[in-house]
Design a protein around this motif. Structure first.
Motif: not given
Length: 331
Positions: A27-29, A276-281, A110-116, A267-270
């Motif tokens: 879940x969430x990944x 973590x959602x801030x990195x995805x944003x 998914x909080x750590x990624x975004x569409x390429x 690296x703090x969010x990881x």
């Protein structure tokens, strides 16, 4: 799945080819088929120093590699923003208890990624996440905005060359330091004014470019002892951001100039599962800037396969790479 693992910490020869269990989506990944990963200085430090860098170092055997670009092959429960077949990028593993990108498949929060970004290749996208998030965070925390005079130390480096482009995007007047003709040429090619720190004193270039007033913001990607140069170059009540601050330093100049000092440790969010959602944003914003044609990573021309990751680490450590060192995982 195939992976390059380490069973001990040490020099670049510690990487070994292995067959390991393919991660199962949770879940969430999402599960990502990795196309490419890039090598950052912190990757080489973890490989070499191990437990001395706790909590960054993974348990052994470990899979390193933080940055990646690839294609989603499975979606976990509760995930609605990504679908099978989506091309994505991010910085989502390779430290602590998060297995990395030196494998055919990678499990990513998914909080750590975004569409390429659509405008660039998988190799180029893999070069971006860690350095681009760092650059974005440093500049935004320093309040960089239109018409400010901004100095970036190390403007041709991994974080620096991205910061130069983003500062331009934010509308600033950008100045950046380099130490040789190649670095200065890169800085000029990115529409910034280059400063040879070997030929000019801080006082000289502050006088030349700011009439002695100092820069509104300084982003120091060199850090360490160079922070004293940043303090000297900064204007009264200016902002100084840095990526390297693990030292004892006299802060008297910071006090008497009323400077704001920002330490960026992306690296703090990881590491701590903190916002973590801030990195995805941020990655989503960066993809938009890339697709507008305002941001493009410089990628070193030397090609490496996953089996050659040790050579890729050596290439970065040699200081001879021009741009980010990227390892291809799959086509």
């Amino acid at each position: 799945m195939k992976a390059m693992i380490i069973n001990e910490f040490g020099d670049s020869s510690v990487f070994e080819a292995a067959e390991v269990a393919k991660p199962e989506v949770k879940p969430g990944h999402v599960l990502v088929k990795v196309a490419a990963t890039s090598v950052n200085t912190v990757d080489t430090m973890i490989r070499q120093m191990g437990a001395d860098l706790a909590p960054l170092a993974p348990a052994l055997p470990g899979i390193l590699g933080m940055d990646f670009a690839g294609t989603v092959t499975a979606v976990g429960e509760g995930v609605s923003t990504f679908a099978i077949g989506d091309e994505v990028y991010g910085c989502a593993g390779g430290l602590g208890d998060l297995p990395g990108a030196l494998a055919e498949f990678m499990l990513a929060d998914v909080k750590l990624i975004a569409h390429k970004p659509k405008r660039i290749s998988m190799r180029e996208a893999a070069a971006l996440p860690l350095v681009a998030i760092t650059a974005y965070e440093g500049l935004t925390r320093a309040g960089v905005s239109e018409d400010q005079k901004v100095l970036i130390h190390g403007g041709a480096g991994g974080v620096g060359h991205i910061a130069v482009q983003l500062a331009n995007y934010f509308g600033a007047q950008v100045f950046a330091t380099g130490g040789d003709d190649t670095q200065l040429s890169v800085i000029e090619s990115l529409s910034a004014t280059s400063i040879n720190f070997k030929d000019q004193t801080v006082a000289n270039y502050v006088e030349q470019h700011t009439a002695g007033a100092g820069f509104d913001a300084v982003f120091d990607t060199v850090g360490g002892a160079n922070l004293t140069n940043s303090f000297e170059a900064a204007a009264l009540n200016a902002h100084v951001a840095t990526t390297v601050s693990m030292l004892e330093l006299d802060l008297n100049p910071v006090h008497f100039k009323g400077l704001s000092l920002h330490v960026v440790f992306m690296l703090i969010p990881m590491l701590h599962n903190h916002k973590r959602e801030q990195h995805g944003e941020i990655l989503s914003k960066l993809a938009k800037i890339v697709d507008e044609g305002k941001l493009k990573p410089i990628v070193d021309k030397t090609l490496f396969s996953m089996a050659e990751v040790g050579k890729a680490h050596d290439r970065l450590a040699s200081g001879q790479a021009l741009g980010k060192v990227v390892v291809s995982i799959s086509e």
